[in-house]
Motif scaffolding. Structure first.
Motif, PDB file in Angstrom:
ATOM      1  N   GLY A 118      54.240 -11.194 -41.230  1.00  0.00           N
ATOM      2  CA  GLY A 118      52.786 -11.122 -41.129  1.00  0.00           C
ATOM      3  C   GLY A 118      52.062 -11.921 -42.193  1.00  0.00           C
ATOM      4  O   GLY A 118      51.010 -11.527 -42.669  1.00  0.00           O
ATOM      5  N   TYR A 120      49.653  -8.571 -29.549  1.00  0.00           N
ATOM      6  CA  TYR A 120      50.805  -8.274 -30.395  1.00  0.00           C
ATOM      7  C   TYR A 120      52.101  -8.390 -29.604  1.00  0.00           C
ATOM      8  O   TYR A 120      53.085  -8.968 -30.058  1.00  0.00           O
ATOM      9  CB  TYR A 120      50.676  -6.873 -31.002  1.00  0.00           C
ATOM     10  N   HIS A 171      57.745  -3.163 -35.422  1.00  0.00           N
ATOM     11  CA  HIS A 171      56.755  -3.886 -34.610  1.00  0.00           C
ATOM     12  C   HIS A 171      56.205  -2.984 -33.513  1.00  0.00           C
ATOM     13  O   HIS A 171      55.024  -3.062 -33.176  1.00  0.00           O
ATOM     14  CB  HIS A 171      57.380  -5.133 -33.990  1.00  0.00           C
ATOM     15  N   SER A 223      53.986  -2.912 -44.233  1.00  0.00           N
ATOM     16  CA  SER A 223      54.262  -4.329 -43.999  1.00  0.00           C
ATOM     17  C   SER A 223      54.646  -5.030 -45.303  1.00  0.00           C
ATOM     18  O   SER A 223      55.342  -6.043 -45.270  1.00  0.00           O
ATOM     19  CB  SER A 223      53.086  -5.023 -43.309  1.00  0.00           C
ATOM     20  N   PHE A 230      53.451  -1.061 -34.864  1.00  0.00           N
ATOM     21  CA  PHE A 230      52.204  -1.833 -34.953  1.00  0.00           C
ATOM     22  C   PHE A 230      51.535  -1.954 -33.592  1.00  0.00           C
ATOM     23  O   PHE A 230      50.324  -1.800 -33.457  1.00  0.00           O
ATOM     24  CB  PHE A 230      52.497  -3.230 -35.503  1.00  0.00           C
ATOM     25  N   LYS A 236      48.973  -8.731 -36.429  1.00  0.00           N
ATOM     26  CA  LYS A 236      48.744  -7.564 -37.279  1.00  0.00           C
ATOM     27  C   LYS A 236      47.246  -7.390 -37.528  1.00  0.00           C
ATOM     28  O   LYS A 236      46.729  -6.272 -37.506  1.00  0.00           O
ATOM     29  CB  LYS A 236      49.487  -7.736 -38.602  1.00  0.00           C
TER      30      LYS A 236
END
Lengths: 503, 476
Positions: free
Chosen positions: B382, B328, B306, B415, B309, B392
């Protein structure tokens, strides 16, 4: 009053909310089955409103609803249907009703959650077909995986965990590339509306990569050879309802994706790569036809025959480029695309019927091995009549819907290339071979064993379930005009989009 | 000329500091007899701070000789830090009590650590930032070590402390280089100096390297992630929850203050470094998580992914990208809270529900909480229509808009890999038969809040627009 009703939203949210209520009803089995049936029936009746209210003279989106949803990125709750999506929505509502009926006495373990999963699926699938905003489409496209994952995993056969994980990861892998493609299109066109994507100016390179992304996403769904391997596993392990929905509708989302995204957004790349997709489609038709011949498991056989039949859909969609190159008139191209559409609808009904029929046998014998059967016609004459009829339709017997789509595509293929048509036409032989051989082994001959001897014929519920499908299959087979009429304008529009180069 | 600083800008921190001292005194006088008082006081402190933050929302500016900033970003992050920590304390209470860890010190450390986070969020000066960071970190080290008799916890604390100290050292070194070149430690002056091109860019980029190492350590981005799985695994679950949730929000503030505000004109230098960190984090986090059978360890690696991301949003360097990273971070905090909360919920006296197999057949024993965990896991993977998907979506959109298509592709492919281990948790809950009994010992307040937490993840998935809008206004 009826005109004011946001019909598409009702069609989407009624089953979803109905599904949630069904979960909350929990263990009250007496109530929840009629409730789920009622929701499915009302949704189906309402979906006929789409047909009666549909204006078949235009390719424009109808029943449009547009509300802001995520304003930061100007994402809209934007719905609408045209001649491609409307028939698919009706297919969805009919199939769901049948699944609910089919589950009636069969599902004993957590029936509420089972029915809820299918009702929620129904709403999501209708939303996929009617979404006109890319993010909205993607959200529903992916969300569909969740109920189906659970259905196969909870109510599936012995190898269900493997099958459902494979199904989920395969399709998820395909669709993430779709996400990147959609975000890229948004970057280029500065809008998330799918219809704006159609007008986006794209270079051949961009179109190529976009088409590749669409191909990965939708080829897995269709499924095309060689990314089809999840389908037989998923079908074999899924409960009857799961197989029906999988074959009747989720596969169609792949074909729909090609119509809605790949062809209009990347026409030049489609032209450049059509040989590739045609080759894959022909391999699906011929090679998978042979593979189906070798199956010993009833569901696997139907699964492979689904792949072969869906090969016609992709074939029909992509031979239009060769037809344009060969013929001055576009009539062959219209035939090809309409053939593909009819094939999708007809395969939806026939495969649903076939899986329901297998379900009827499986509920009684708890095996899907062809060798465990034999002479079923002696003990279940009514059922055998239906099963043989659907098998004939699956093999493309004239007079059934299975014939119409395949015949149109083969006819169009002659205008593209003789060999395409020749190879495609082998399905008439192969399809007949594997279905009729299966019919012979399962239904005809002497009664094979004690279990078959003890079979009892279908009850009223099963009779009406199969009879309604038989009527639809016959109706489309002898009189496909109502179906062709609604899609005609949209097909013409698609072909103008496809024939105009974006370069 | 001497100016009276605008004290109001730091009112939440002052309130919290005052209350922390009060709590300390209460603990000193009541010992371990009145922990429920201390618990109540701590919750009250967090609530009051949140109220103060909301009360003074809007107007902002600099204070204390430009070392302190109050803007809409700090308001939003402070509010979230307080709310998240309130939930953390709530979720932890029963768990800690069952393990005799519910001592006053825990609350004192938690409040001081929260204070450190608030200071980080409002830092407009590298020293302020560093002070906040150290205050937060030192409290966290001590919290991990609180379970004195546990070998794993002590080991985790040691590891955390040593690696954390190295990271702080790196960060300080980077700051000193930046100071050497620009002659200032204040973010706006650094930004001005860089924009004027007064410093040597090569030396500045050296400074950035060390800053990013420090930030990478605090976030747990690969290759500076080594401490994270061990600490998550070794610490008592309540402490893991504390470390996993709010400090990430503070770390986000740190990276924004340093890179997006101080060094935005050197984006071409730090972008490439962050690309490396992001890509490696996503790959390593998602791939290694597959091999974990301990849920806490799995969530640790999932955190690493994460973080990858989240960094994607930051590295894009656009206002939209920062807003995406903020979105996020907030969604991540919410999901982590729920997932660890679920472990705390299922743990009880003498039993830690920290192995994935401990969730076997949860859907039969506790169908409601199995559904909540299902929502959380699908969200982390996600899958729409859950909040994790939009998180995402926004960061991937941010990198595509700056033409970093390859990074986006890595993100989506990893992912898919990540989906596998989240699905495994769902598989265990729904497709397997139960082996242990899932009795719940937690109180009804926790059950309700945990459900609300998970339903919020679903709700934000259906109407993500509002929070997204708030995030984009913060960076507008």
């Amino acid at each position: 009053m009826f005109a004011e009703l946001p019909l598409l939203s009702v069609l989407i949210w009624l089953p979803i909310l109905g599904g949630i209520v069904t979960i909350l009803l929990g263990d009250q089995r007496k109530v929840l089955k009629p409730f789920a049936l009622g929701i499915a029936a009302v949704t189906m009746l309402l979906s006929f409103g789409l047909y009666t209210g549909f204006d078949s003279t235009t390719h424009q989106m109808q029943f449009v609803e547009k509300l802001p949803w995520i304003e930061t990125f100007s994402i809209f709750y934007h719905l609408g249907v045209d001649g491609f999506s409307m028939p698919l929505i009706i297919l969805t509502t009919i199939s769901t009703l049948l699944v609910v009926v089919a589950a009636w006495e069969v599902i004993q373990d957590r029936p509420g959650q089972y029915l809820a999963a299918f009702l929620i699926m129904e709403g999501l699938m209708i939303a996929v077909f009617s979404a006109l905003d890319a993010v909205l489409f993607y959200v529903f496209f992916e969300a569909m995986l969740i109920p189906l994952f659970l259905v196969i995993g909870i109510w599936g056969g012995p190898n269900r965990v493997y099958a459902t994980l494979k199904f989920f990861l395969y399709t998820f892998f395909g669709s993430v590339f779709l996400l990147v493609a959609l975000l890229y299109l948004r970057h280029v066109s500065d809008s998330f509306a799918i219809l704006d994507f159609h007008n986006a100016a794209l270079s051949l390179d961009e179109q190529f990569w976009l088409l590749l992304a669409f191909l990965i996403a939708f080829a897995v769904k269709v499924p095309m050879w060689p990314v089809h391997t999840w389908l037989p596993d998923a079908h074999v392990e899924a409960p009857t309802g799961g197989s029906v929905i999988l074959a009747a509708i989720t596969l169609k989302i792949g074909g729909y994706g090609f119509l809605r995204f790949a062809l209009p957004i990347a026409p030049d790349a489609s032209l450049a790569l059509d040989w590739f997709i045609i080759t894959l489609s022909l391999i699906a038709v011929v090679y998978i036809g042979f593979v189906a011949l070798a199956q010993t498991d009833l569901k696997k056989l139907i699964a492979y025959s689904s792949i072969a039949h869906m090969g016609f859909v992709t074939l029909g969609l992509f031979i239009v480029f060769d037809i344009f190159a060969n013929a001055a008139t576009g009539s062959g191209a219209v035939l090809a695309v309409e053939g593909a559409m009819v094939q999708m609808i007809s395969h939806g009904f026939i495969s649903a019927a076939m899986f329901l029929a297998v379900g009827v046998l499986y509920d009684r014998m708890h095996t899907r091995e062809i060798s465990a059967y034999g002479g079923v016609v002696n003990t279940m004459p009514k059922f055998a009549a239906f099963a043989v009829f659907f098998a004939m339709a699956n093999a493309g017997l004239p007079g059934t819907s299975g014939f119409v789509g395949e015949f149109m595509v083969i006819l169009a293929a002659f205008q593209a290339n003789f060999w395409f048509a020749f190879l495609a036409a082998t399905t008439l032989i192969l399809g007949a071979a594997y279905t009729l051989w299966m019919v012979k082994r399962v239904f005809f001959g002497d009664v094979a064993n004690q279990e078959v001897q003890a079979l009892c014929d279908i009850n009223r519920r099963e009779f009406w379930m199969l009879a309604s499908l038989a009527v639809i299959v016959l109706l489309i087979g002898v009189w496909p005009d109502p179906l062709l009429d609604v899609m005609h304008a949209s097909v013409e529009h698609l072909l103008t989009q496809v024939s105009q180069s974006k370069l | 000329m001497f100016q009276v600083p605008n004290m109001l800008f730091a009112l939440p921190e002052m309130l919290m500091l005052g209350m922390a001292c009060v709590i300390l005194l209460v603990v000193a006088f009541t010992g371990s007899r009145r922990t429920e008082w201390v618990y109540g006081l701590s919750q009250l402190t967090l609530l009051a701070t949140a109220v103060v933050v909301v009360w003074f929302i809007g107007d902002g500016g600099l204070a204390f000789a430009d070392t302190y900033i109050k803007d809409s970003l700090s308001d939003l992050l402070k509010l979230f830090i307080c709310v998240v920590n309130m939930l953390v304390l709530l979720y932890s209470q029963a768990y800690l009590k069952a393990r005799q860890l519910l001592q006053g010190e825990f609350f004192v450390l938690a409040i001081f650590s929260t204070l450190g986070m608030l200071i980080m969020v409002s830092a407009n000066h590298m020293l302020t930032l560093y002070l906040g960071l150290e205050l937060m970190s030192l409290c966290l080290y001590a919290m991990v070590a609180m379970h004195r008799d546990s070998g794993v916890a002590t080991e985790a604390a040691m590891k955390y402390f040593i690696l954390g100290s190295i990271a702080s050292g790196m960060l300080l070194y980077g700051m000193s280089i930046i100071y050497g070149v620009t002659g200032s430690l204040s973010m706006n002056e650094i930004a001005l100096a860089v924009a004027a091109g007064s410093g040597d860019e090569t030396i500045l980029s050296f400074g950035i390297v060390f800053l990013i190492i420090g930030v990478g350590f605090k976030f747990g981005a690969v290759p500076f992630h080594m401490w994270l799985p061990d600490v998550y695994h070794g610490a008592p679950t309540a402490m893991t929850l504390f470390i996993a949730a709010a400090p990430k929000i503070a770390a986000f503030a740190m990276i924004i203050r340093l890179l997006a505000e101080g060094l935005i004109d050197l984006q071409h230098h730090w972008q490439d470094m962050l690309v490396m960190l992001a890509v490696l984090s996503m790959i390593v986090g998602n791939v290694v998580a597959i091999a974990q059978s301990n849920l806490k360890r799995m969530l640790a690696y999932s955190t690493i992914s994460h973080v990858g991301f989240l960094l994607m949003g930051v590295l894009s360097g656009t206002q939209e990208g920062f807003a995406a990273a903020l979105f996020y971070t907030l969604i991540y905090a919410l999901m982590t809270l729920g997932a660890f909360g679920m472990i705390l919920l299922l743990s009880r006296q003498g039993f830690e529900a920290e192995n994935i197999d401990d969730f076997k057949g949860l859907s039969e024993r506790q169908p409601w909480f199995a559904l909540m965990m299902l929502i959380l896991m699908f969200s982390m993977a996600g899958i729409p229509p859950l909040a994790g998907f939009y998180a995402k979506l926004t960061v991937i959109k941010a990198v595509i808009d700056v033409d970093l298509l390859l990074v986006a592709l890595v993100a989506v492919v990893t992912s898919v890999i990540g989906a596998f281990y989240y699905l495994r948790v769902i598989k265990v809950m729904y497709f397997d038969k139960p082996v242990v009994d899932h009795k719940l010992e937690a109180g009804s307040v926790m059950q309700i809040m945990l459900s609300a937490n998970a339903l919020m993840v679903l709700g934000l998935g259906i109407v993500p627009g509002i929070l997204m809008k708030i995030c984009s206004i913060v960076f507008a």
